[in-house]
Design a protein around this motif. Structure first.
Motif, PDB file in Angstrom:
ATOM      1  N   LYS A   1      -7.180 -20.502   9.589  1.00 52.52           N
ATOM      2  CA  LYS A   1      -7.133 -18.408   9.599  1.00 52.52           C
ATOM      3  C   LYS A   1      -5.985 -18.104   9.073  1.00 52.52           C
ATOM      4  O   LYS A   1      -4.778 -18.101  10.058  1.00 52.52           O
ATOM      5  N   TRP A   2      -5.951 -17.761   7.881  1.00 52.95           N
ATOM      6  CA  TRP A   2      -4.693 -17.598   6.852  1.00 52.95           C
ATOM      7  C   TRP A   2      -4.457 -16.205   8.082  1.00 52.95           C
ATOM      8  O   TRP A   2      -4.542 -14.769   8.143  1.00 52.95           O
ATOM      9  N   ASN A   3      -3.051 -15.960   7.019  1.00 53.81           N
ATOM     10  CA  ASN A   3      -2.150 -14.360   7.608  1.00 53.81           C
ATOM     11  C   ASN A   3      -1.924 -14.281   6.662  1.00 53.81           C
ATOM     12  O   ASN A   3      -0.912 -14.022   5.597  1.00 53.81           O
ATOM     13  N   LEU A   4      -2.840 -13.203   5.686  1.00 51.84           N
ATOM     14  CA  LEU A   4      -2.760 -12.294   5.031  1.00 51.84           C
ATOM     15  C   LEU A   4      -1.914 -10.899   5.407  1.00 51.84           C
ATOM     16  O   LEU A   4      -1.478 -10.326   6.469  1.00 51.84           O
ATOM     17  N   CYS A   5      -0.510 -10.357   4.043  1.00 57.14           N
ATOM     18  CA  CYS A   5      -0.017  -9.434   4.655  1.00 57.14           C
ATOM     19  C   CYS A   5      -0.775  -8.751   2.734  1.00 57.14           C
ATOM     20  O   CYS A   5      -0.439  -8.938   1.853  1.00 57.14           O
ATOM     21  N   VAL A   6      -0.828  -7.466   3.648  1.00 58.56           N
ATOM     22  CA  VAL A   6      -1.451  -6.020   2.206  1.00 58.56           C
ATOM     23  C   VAL A   6      -0.848  -4.620   2.731  1.00 58.56           C
ATOM     24  O   VAL A   6      -0.944  -4.490   3.617  1.00 58.56           O
ATOM     25  N   SER A   7      -0.451  -4.687   1.455  1.00 59.98           N
ATOM     26  CA  SER A   7       0.470  -3.413   0.823  1.00 59.98           C
ATOM     27  C   SER A   7      -0.323  -2.484   0.584  1.00 59.98           C
ATOM     28  O   SER A   7      -0.278  -2.773  -0.540  1.00 59.98           O
ATOM     29  N   PHE A   8       0.008  -1.722   0.988  1.00 59.59           N
ATOM     30  CA  PHE A   8      -0.760  -0.072   0.240  1.00 59.59           C
ATOM     31  C   PHE A   8       0.078   1.073  -0.120  1.00 59.59           C
ATOM     32  O   PHE A   8       1.316   1.008   0.714  1.00 59.59           O
ATOM     33  N   PRO A   9      -0.501   1.709  -1.646  1.00 61.37           N
ATOM     34  CA  PRO A   9       0.627   2.836  -1.451  1.00 61.37           C
ATOM     35  C   PRO A   9       0.774   3.482  -0.410  1.00 61.37           C
ATOM     36  O   PRO A   9       1.091   4.622  -0.293  1.00 61.37           O
ATOM     37  N   HIS A  10      -0.588   4.270  -0.309  1.00 61.48           N
ATOM     38  CA  HIS A  10      -1.247   5.129   0.749  1.00 61.48           C
ATOM     39  C   HIS A  10      -2.229   4.907   1.325  1.00 61.48           C
ATOM     40  O   HIS A  10      -3.160   4.082   1.174  1.00 61.48           O
ATOM     41  N   MET A  11      -2.501   6.441   2.125  1.00 60.47           N
ATOM     42  CA  MET A  11      -4.136   6.237   2.964  1.00 60.47           C
ATOM     43  C   MET A  11      -4.471   7.198   2.852  1.00 60.47           C
ATOM     44  O   MET A  11      -5.066   8.232   3.427  1.00 60.47           O
ATOM     45  N   LYS A  12      -3.776   8.364   1.797  1.00 60.86           N
ATOM     46  CA  LYS A  12      -3.687   9.844   1.568  1.00 60.86           C
ATOM     47  C   LYS A  12      -5.403   9.734   1.189  1.00 60.86           C
ATOM     48  O   LYS A  12      -5.864  11.565   1.315  1.00 60.86           O
ATOM     49  N   ASP A  13      -5.835   9.415   0.561  1.00 60.73           N
ATOM     50  CA  ASP A  13      -7.330  10.014   0.384  1.00 60.73           C
ATOM     51  C   ASP A  13      -8.281   8.499   0.145  1.00 60.73           C
ATOM     52  O   ASP A  13      -8.179   7.610   0.283  1.00 60.73           O
ATOM     53  N   ALA A  14      -9.614   8.540   0.253  1.00 58.06           N
ATOM     54  CA  ALA A  14     -11.120   7.877   0.017  1.00 58.06           C
ATOM     55  C   ALA A  14     -10.916   6.799  -0.594  1.00 58.06           C
ATOM     56  O   ALA A  14     -11.880   5.567  -0.276  1.00 58.06           O
ATOM     57  N   TYR A  15     -10.402   6.889  -2.044  1.00 62.24           N
ATOM     58  CA  TYR A  15     -10.243   5.932  -2.487  1.00 62.24           C
ATOM     59  C   TYR A  15      -9.973   4.638  -2.107  1.00 62.24           C
ATOM     60  O   TYR A  15      -9.650   3.258  -2.641  1.00 62.24           O
ATOM     61  N   TRP A  16      -8.244   4.809  -1.397  1.00 57.05           N
ATOM     62  CA  TRP A  16      -7.780   3.671  -0.766  1.00 57.05           C
ATOM     63  C   TRP A  16      -8.740   2.737   0.083  1.00 57.05           C
ATOM     64  O   TRP A  16      -8.258   2.040   0.659  1.00 57.05           O
ATOM     65  N   LEU A  17      -8.761   4.362   1.311  1.00 51.71           N
ATOM     66  CA  LEU A  17      -9.813   3.721   1.637  1.00 51.71           C
ATOM     67  C   LEU A  17     -10.879   2.959   1.475  1.00 51.71           C
ATOM     68  O   LEU A  17     -11.392   1.565   2.744  1.00 51.71           O
TER      69      LEU A  17
ATOM     70  N   LEU B   1     -17.226   2.610  -1.607  1.00 49.51           N
ATOM     71  CA  LEU B   1     -17.193   3.652  -0.710  1.00 49.51           C
ATOM     72  C   LEU B   1     -17.157   3.044   0.482  1.00 49.51           C
ATOM     73  O   LEU B   1     -17.951   3.187   0.758  1.00 49.51           O
ATOM     74  N   ALA B   2     -16.286   3.290   1.450  1.00 47.49           N
ATOM     75  CA  ALA B   2     -16.269   2.665   2.817  1.00 47.49           C
ATOM     76  C   ALA B   2     -17.165   3.422   2.951  1.00 47.49           C
ATOM     77  O   ALA B   2     -17.929   5.378   3.302  1.00 47.49           O
ATOM     78  N   PRO B   3     -18.158   3.383   4.205  1.00 46.97           N
ATOM     79  CA  PRO B   3     -19.011   3.909   5.150  1.00 46.97           C
ATOM     80  C   PRO B   3     -18.753   5.464   5.820  1.00 46.97           C
ATOM     81  O   PRO B   3     -17.736   5.432   6.119  1.00 46.97           O
ATOM     82  N   ASP B   4     -19.627   6.531   6.132  1.00 48.31           N
ATOM     83  CA  ASP B   4     -19.682   7.289   6.884  1.00 48.31           C
ATOM     84  C   ASP B   4     -18.843   7.012   8.241  1.00 48.31           C
ATOM     85  O   ASP B   4     -19.133   6.374   8.267  1.00 48.31           O
ATOM     86  N   GLY B   5     -17.476   7.464   7.997  1.00 46.32           N
ATOM     87  CA  GLY B   5     -17.216   7.400   9.397  1.00 46.32           C
ATOM     88  C   GLY B   5     -16.101   6.542   9.348  1.00 46.32           C
ATOM     89  O   GLY B   5     -15.059   6.300  10.327  1.00 46.32           O
ATOM     90  N   PHE B   6     -15.770   5.548   8.797  1.00 48.08           N
ATOM     91  CA  PHE B   6     -14.780   4.801   8.638  1.00 48.08           C
ATOM     92  C   PHE B   6     -13.542   5.398   8.603  1.00 48.08           C
ATOM     93  O   PHE B   6     -13.152   6.196   7.982  1.00 48.08           O
TER      94      PHE B   6
END
Length: 357
Positions: free
Chosen positions: A59-75, A345-350
């Motif tokens: 069970k490795w521990n990953l760090c994930v860095s996003f610029p933002h979560m303002k739009d559905a692309y990054w979702l 795309l992420a599923p609807d409601g995600f």
């Protein structure tokens, strides 16, 4: 079951099982392109079918860095990364810097995440060059860094899971150039490539401008800006005010989404056409409803999944592809019925997931 099948993408045949709000775990094998030598977008590419590990050895521990979560692309990226972390059986902590103006915030979040014990870091970079120092610091500690989606110039990276945004921009430009070839009917275009300084934006800008060069496209305005909807809406409003004879609005997925109600309210929906140079749910709806002409897709969900698999392979000393990305193709109103959005795309409601235990 639905298949991605179109005249221009016959080689992209891939079946997905979609049930309710989730893509089937068996998302693979997935058709990709591999750059060799890696880390140079101009390198020759070969085709491959990507097959991830069945499970992580621990069970490795990953760090994930996003610029933002303002739009559905990054979702979509968030969905791909967190679902693959669950499938492989690893932990993940996801951070959100809040926007493309917050480079220092992203750097601080990454440093904090590594200090907390991350085994590997996956970065969607705010700036092409701006994270090179922190990447070097992390790699010196023996922590692998995977570059996802946006691109970084560091030579200390362990892997890249991304496509050529230059090619994404070029595909949008080629679509317009085909409609308005040299000697044909001219068209006035306003171009909204995204936040200045971001690697993907500069690449997309170069690709788009190169593709329309020599055609009947007249570039009358280029406006950079953050990919928040309010910021893009202001840019669109200002441009329409200045250029009432505009023919096309072309830009980010957020630009395209923001433009639709603005054009409708101004009575310009039939006159000014819209094209996006990447894919998101609003773009998907816009194409389905005849409000957006076209957009290339870079299989965003798959890029996130691959980045997680790369990280685990590196940590476990297993063979891995250092520079890989899904094959690009353009979704139009004409081939829309043949497009399956499950890879993009992420599923609807995600809702965003910030922790996978």
């Amino acid at each position: 079951m639905k298949r991605i099948l179109s005249a221009s993408t016959a080689t992209m045949v891939m079946a997905f099982a979609v049930s309710g709000s989730a893509i089937a775990e068996e998302w693979y094998p997935y058709p990709v392109e591999v750059w060799s030598p890696p880390f140079n977008m101009d390198s020759p590419r070969s085709k491959a079918d990507y097959v991830p590990l069945d499970a992580a050895a621990q069970k490795w521990n990953l760090c994930v860095s996003f610029p933002h979560m303002k739009d559905a692309y990054w979702l979509g990226v968030n969905y791909g990364i967190t679902e693959e972390a669950k499938r492989l059986g690893v932990a993940a902590t996801v951070t959100d810097a809040g926007g493309y103006t917050n480079l220092n915030t992203q750097i601080s979040q990454i440093e904090d995440c590594v200090s907390a014990g991350a085994d590997a870091v996956i970065i969607g970079a705010i700036a092409y060059d701006g994270l090179n120092n922190v990447v070097a610091e992390i790699s010196e500690k023996g922590v692998p860094v995977i570059d996802v989606i946006n691109g970084m110039s560091s030579d200390k990276l362990s892997a890249k899971s991304l496509v050529s945004f230059g090619e994404m921009g070029a595909k949008a430009g080629e679509f317009l150039a085909d409609l308005h070839p040299a000697g044909g009917e001219s068209a006035k275009v306003a171009w909204f490539p995204g936040p200045a300084g971001a690697g993907w934006v500069e690449a997309g800008n170069t690709g788009f401008l190169g593709a329309v060069e020599g055609s009947a496209i007249e570039m009358i305005e280029t406006k950079y800006g953050d990919t928040g909807k309010e910021a893009q809406a202001r840019l669109v409003e200002d441009t329409l005010q200045t250029y009432p004879d505009l023919d096309y609005i072309v830009g980010t997925a957020v630009t395209a989404e923001a433009a639709i109600p603005i054009l409708r309210s101004r009575g310009l929906a039939d006159k000014v056409k819209v094209v996006s140079y990447y894919y998101a749910p609003g773009v998907d709806r816009g194409i389905a409803r005849g409000q957006i002409l076209a957009a290339p897709t870079d299989s965003t969900v798959i890029q996130g999944r691959i980045a997680v698999d790369q990280a685990v392979r590196i940590l476990e000393g297993k063979d891995y592809l250092k520079h890989v990305g899904p094959k690009l193709y353009v979704v139009t109103q004409e081939n829309y019925d043949e497009f399956d959005p499950a890879s993009t795309l992420a599923p609807d409601g995600f809702r965003p997931v910030f922790s996978v235990e």
